[in-house]
Motif scaffolding. Structure first.
Motif, PDB file in Angstrom:
ATOM      1  N   THR A 141       0.854  -1.191   0.000  1.00  7.19           N
ATOM      2  CA  THR A 141       0.000   0.000   0.000  1.00  7.19           C
ATOM      3  C   THR A 141       0.881   1.228   0.000  1.00  7.19           C
ATOM      4  O   THR A 141       1.851   1.294   0.764  1.00  7.19           O
TER       5      THR A 141
ATOM      6  N   GLY B 107      -2.191   0.337  -4.444  1.00  8.87           N
ATOM      7  CA  GLY B 107      -1.736  -0.853  -3.735  1.00  8.87           C
ATOM      8  C   GLY B 107      -1.782  -2.034  -4.672  1.00  8.87           C
ATOM      9  O   GLY B 107      -2.115  -1.902  -5.858  1.00  8.87           O
TER      10      GLY B 107
ATOM     11  N   ARG C 272      -6.273   3.758   7.585  1.00 13.13           N
ATOM     12  CA  ARG C 272      -5.785   4.530   6.442  1.00 13.13           C
ATOM     13  C   ARG C 272      -6.106   6.019   6.601  1.00 13.13           C
ATOM     14  O   ARG C 272      -5.284   6.886   6.319  1.00 13.13           O
TER      15      ARG C 272
END
Lengths: 469, 495
Positions: B38, B52, B127
């Motif tokens: 990622t 990713g 994230r």
């Protein structure tokens, strides 16, 4: 290669059929089947084969986008399922993604196909042929061959199709809006012959020089070995000590290509120029110029690289980057178009030239040593880096059969020397002549995968090269 | 490192249809790599698109009596693996026919059944939280006047790697690699300067979870980095001359890498790399006696430091990884050579003990000798950074590699740093820009006057070590104290 064009189109269609609402998807394929063989002391050291089709699936919805890359297997059912899972994953990511103000993908029907008919001989057979002809020599080398492909497809819900050839738009669900396919069968032999632990020469055979079948390759290897034997005689002469300081120098095309490869490192990137990260920013700002005989272009039509980018835009056949010593165009990717408001010219996301071509000069090969007179004859440079990036100063080493020449005659080999000099001098005030015969040199680097890049360059005669160690 | 339970590696990696060994094949090794990555980035205030991927495939290595060959495939079906084994066997037969390994004892790896996982003290934030962190640092850099470019990046890789001999487990290892970085470019008039967290090529990278980001110092560093870039804009060029040189760990990592690591790689010494990466000024007869550096120089191959970037339990040829001294008291002890290279050296008459450093960059590349973690040990009588500075009458402190170049035998080098500061009369004085130095590996390490104490050590590395035909970019680790060298040729920039 595991994936051919029909298989790629079927995968793309499978993705496009699943699109919903205002979704747009692109597929970018980098596939190769490569035989790789290493040779040490004229014997096979390491041999193998890689089949690796990499596919990047991008999903855009409005101004949001996300990309997920996978390795395909070549088995249609499994690959379709992999891409369906990737699509679902991307959809979920877009739900949380922020808008991307620089998203730009080529729209509208487009289709291209470039497939070279050239076949590449088997890598193991090539290596065995090279080893046989090098019997008794300390030859170390690398052989690779096989097919490779690059492809782009885009599709959207309800988009007009790229159609099939010139027969107009397609009408089936899942048709690609744009589809570009590039494939080539390529290979090269890259070898060095060592006469002693620190004295060696280098040769590369690629493309037409290598031939399309084993018999032609064997002939090409024989001719190359004959040329190498002539250079080897010079390597056996007593070594010459060369002091630090400035020396006249004749750079063979492979050495010039090493210098030009430094420009691939943000030298012609619009984004790097706008953020003052380009080593050539003075050229493009009008604060510096190179010798008027220096002209450089990005020329994919000459180099055999695909013209389409991962954003679906097409590069022109030829784009002047340095024009008669002055600034030419800069490479502009789709993303940079949005960021800086400059129309893109089909450049890849990293804005690095793939097919650099430097204009030739007037110095005939037969006259080159006489023109050099007394100085360094440098076939290869090695391990270049910016010693002052903002000042465009490069350091690096001489490598392989660098020779000292006196009054146009070879005196003897020279140990590796370090130079540290600026672009403004090397391609400007210190440039005395350019060779009349440019050489085409494919990119032999294989990090992560084989490349389609190349550099075409002539030799360069310099009044002075600064040697520092 | 080993214990009864390792998160994520206790079970089988996958149910693979192991191919039947053909009669002509002595045995085979199967290496499965399943890697997820990622990339998160914020550049000039804009969150870059999410990216990713998953890179999954297997390499089959076939052994014959005097040959080794390989084939790599992403087709993990019975047909795909069997086909790859056939290809690997064909390659092994071709290598054997060439005769390079005649007289070499090709030992097959043992089914060790080892399991290892990267340390993981704290899970990574979501994230969204990571992007918020990057956004904040990017904004801090952009807020500094004259900053024209900025980026805050984080790359996360999770790699599940399993090695079998036939269908017997050699090792299953799971790696969590974390690569944080910040970078700012400042420009004004005719000058531009770039400063980064630990090098523009991720000099700070470690194994682990959220604790790696914390150790990197990324949070809160944006202002400092941008301010230092602006400071460099107005700084004079580094002066030229012979003087003392104090290198911080984020430059020492490059110095170790290029002028100790590569020259000690046994495949280079045996000549394999001479067509591309180059040979070595080191010859097999030097081990055990050659004075590589001053008595202050101690260097270890250490794959056992849990958080370091290239720590592992077993290498990609199946050899168990253990710490070893390569240079002790300045004297060269042993090379960086895996099982195959060490066997070749023995067949050539050099009884060299190798280390477990045969590694591949991915499933699609064969193992070759790499340096893994290569560390300069802190001096037993080492000094603090302040004490080292105080000992210098005239010199320069350099931080953070930016330029590197070295000859094909890894002797003549020239390296440059992002940031320099003069040392005059035992005190830090002016900041200088474009600090460079050059020398020769064969003599440079003998000018090592002092390796700093443990307080000066940083655990660095790089994800980008290039070598091999076909090319391979691999992860390496370099821990080092600050080190002081005497009488070095130092200079600055400008054309």
């Amino acid at each position: 290669m595991a994936i051919d064009q029909p298989a790629f189109e079927a995968l793309a269609a499978g993705v496009f059929r699943q699109l919903q609402g205002d979704e747009l998807a692109t597929l970018w394929l980098e596939a190769e089947r490569s035989g790789f063989v290493r040779i040490n002391r004229a014997r096979l050291r390491q041999a193998g084969e890689t089949t690796r089709p990499l596919l990047s699936l991008r999903l855009a919805r409005g101004a949001r986008q996300a990309t997920w890359s996978v390795v395909l297997t070549g088995r249609a059912g499994e690959d379709q399922a992999t891409l369906a899972a990737a699509l679902a994953r991307l959809r979920a990511e877009l739900d949380d993604a922020v808008e991307d103000p620089y998203l730009l993908i080529a729209r509208g029907p487009a289709r291209s196909r470039s497939a070279a008919a050239l076949a590449a001989p088997d890598a193991i057979e090539l290596a065995q042929a090279l080893a046989r002809q090098a019997h008794g020599l300390d030859l170390v080398g690398f052989v690779t061959s096989g097919p490779l492909a690059r492809a782009f497809a885009s599709g959207a819900t309800g988009a007009a199709s790229a159609g099939r050839g010139d027969d107009g738009p397609g009408d089936g669900a899942g048709d690609a809006e744009a589809l570009h396919w590039f494939e080539a069968a390529s290979g090269f032999i890259d070898y060095s012959i060592y006469r002693s632990p620190h004295r060696a020469l280098k040769a590369t055979l690629a493309g037409p020089d290598l031939g399309t079948d084993l018999a032609a390759a064997v002939d090409a290897i024989a001719r190359s070995m004959e040329q190498s034997a002539r250079i080897a005689r010079w390597l056996d002469l007593p070594a010459v000590d060369v002091p630090t300081g400035e020396h006249r120098a004749l750079l063979e095309p492979a050495a010039v290509a090493e210098l030009l490869s430094m420009f691939q490192w943000d030298g012609f990137s619009m984004r790097a120029h706008r953020t003052r990260s380009s080593p050539l920013w003075r050229l493009h700002d009008g604060q510096a110029r190179l010798d008027p005989r220096v002209s450089l272009a990005e020329a994919p039509a000459e180099g055999g690289a695909p013209r389409f980018s991962a954003d679906g835009f097409l590069a022109p056949d030829r784009l002047p980057l340095i024009d008669a010593g002055g600034p030419g165009a800069l490479l502009v990717s789709a993303r940079t178009e949005r960021e800086f408001g400059v129309p893109n010219n089909g450049a890849p996301p990293h804005e690095s030239p793939q097919s650099l071509s430097m204009a030739a000069g007037e110095l005939a090969d037969a006259d080159a040593l006489a023109a050099l007179g007394t100085g360094l004859w440098i076939p290869n440079l090695w391990y270049l880096n910016w010693s002052d990036r903002s000042g465009a100063r490069i350091t690096g080493m001489t490598r392989f059969a660098t020779l000292w020449v006196r009054d146009g005659k070879v005196v003897g080999p020279v140990a590796p020397l370090r130079f540290d000099d600026s672009v403004w001098r090397l391609f400007g005030s210190a440039l005395e002549a350019l060779g009349a015969t440019p050489r085409f040199m494919p990119d032999t680097s294989t990090y992560d995968g084989r490349n389609t890049g190349s550099i075409r360059a002539p030799s360069m005669l310099l009044r002075a090269l600064r040697i520092t160690l | 490192m080993q214990s009864a339970s390792f998160p994520g590696v206790d079970g089988d990696a996958a149910v693979l249809p192991f191919p039947k060994r053909p009669p002509a094949c002595r045995d085979y090794v199967l290496r499965l790599v399943d890697r997820h990555w990622t990339a998160l980035a914020v550049r000039r205030g804009v969150v870059q698109p999410a990216a990713g991927g998953r890179d999954r495939g297997a390499m089959l290595t076939a052994y014959t009596a005097n040959g080794v060959g390989w084939a790599a495939t992403s087709d993990l079906s019975a047909h795909g693996l069997a086909q790859a084994l056939d290809q690997a066997l064909r390659a092994a037969n071709a290598v054997e026919a060439g005769g390079l390994f005649d007289g070499v004892e090709l030992a097959l790896p043992q089914a060790l059944g080892v399991r290892r996982a990267s340390p993981h003290e704290r899970p990574l934030p979501s994230r969204g939280a990571l992007l918020d962190m990057l956004r904040a640092e990017d904004a801090a850099m952009r807020a500094v006047e004259h900053v024209v470019d900025s980026q805050a990046t984080l790359r996360l890789i999770d790699s599940d790697e399993t090695l079998w001999r036939g269908d017997a487990l050699i090792a299953r290892q799971r790696f969590a690699w974390v690569e944080p970085n910040l970078q700012a470019t400042a420009a004004d008039g005719g000058a531009a300067q770039t400063r980064s967290l630990a090098g523009q090529y991720n000099g700070f990278c470690q194994q682990g979870g959220a604790e790696v980001i914390e150790r990197s110092g990324l949070v809160g560093a944006g202002v400092r980095i941008a301010t230092e870039a602006v400071e460099l804009l107005g700084a004079p060029d580094c002066p030229s001359g012979t003087m003392d040189l104090l290198l911080a760990p984020d430059q020492m990592m490059l110095q170790i890498h290029e002028s100790i690591g590569h020259p000690l790689e046994l495949d280079r010494i045996l000549g394999d790399e001479r067509n591309f990466a180059g040979g070595s000024f080191v010859t097999p007869d030097m081990f055990g006696s050659y004075r590589y550096g001053s008595e202050a120089l101690d260097v270890t191959f250490d794959p056992t430091r849990p958080e370091q970037y290239a720590s592992y339990a077993v290498d990609d040829e199946g050899m168990r990884a253990e710490r070893a001294w390569l240079i002790r008291g300045g004297v060269l002890q042993r090379p960086l050579g895996g099982a195959l290279s060490a066997a070749r050296a023995r067949a050539a008459g050099f009884a060299l003990a190798g280390v477990a450093n045969a590694r591949a960059s991915g499933w699609h590349r064969p193992p070759i000798d790499r340096m893994a973690n290569l560390n300069v040990e802190p001096g037993p009588d080492g000094q603090t950074l302040d004490a080292m500075i105080a000992s210098v009458e005239r010199g320069v402190l350099m931080r953070t590699n930016v330029s590197w170049s070295i000859d094909d035998t890894r002797d003549k080098f020239q390296f440059g740093c992002e940031w320099g500061r003069l040392i005059e009369g035992g005190r830090l004085t002016r900041v200088v820009r474009n600090p460079n130095y050059r020398g020769r590996s064969a003599t440079f390490w003998r000018s090592l006057a002092m390796a700093g104490d443990r307080s000066t050590v940083d655990v660095m590395g790089t994800p980008f070590c290039g070598k091999g035909e076909p090319g391979q970019v691999i992860r390496v680790g370099h821990a080092s104290p600050a080190c002081l060298f005497k009488g070095v040729d130092v200079f600055g920039g400008a054309a």
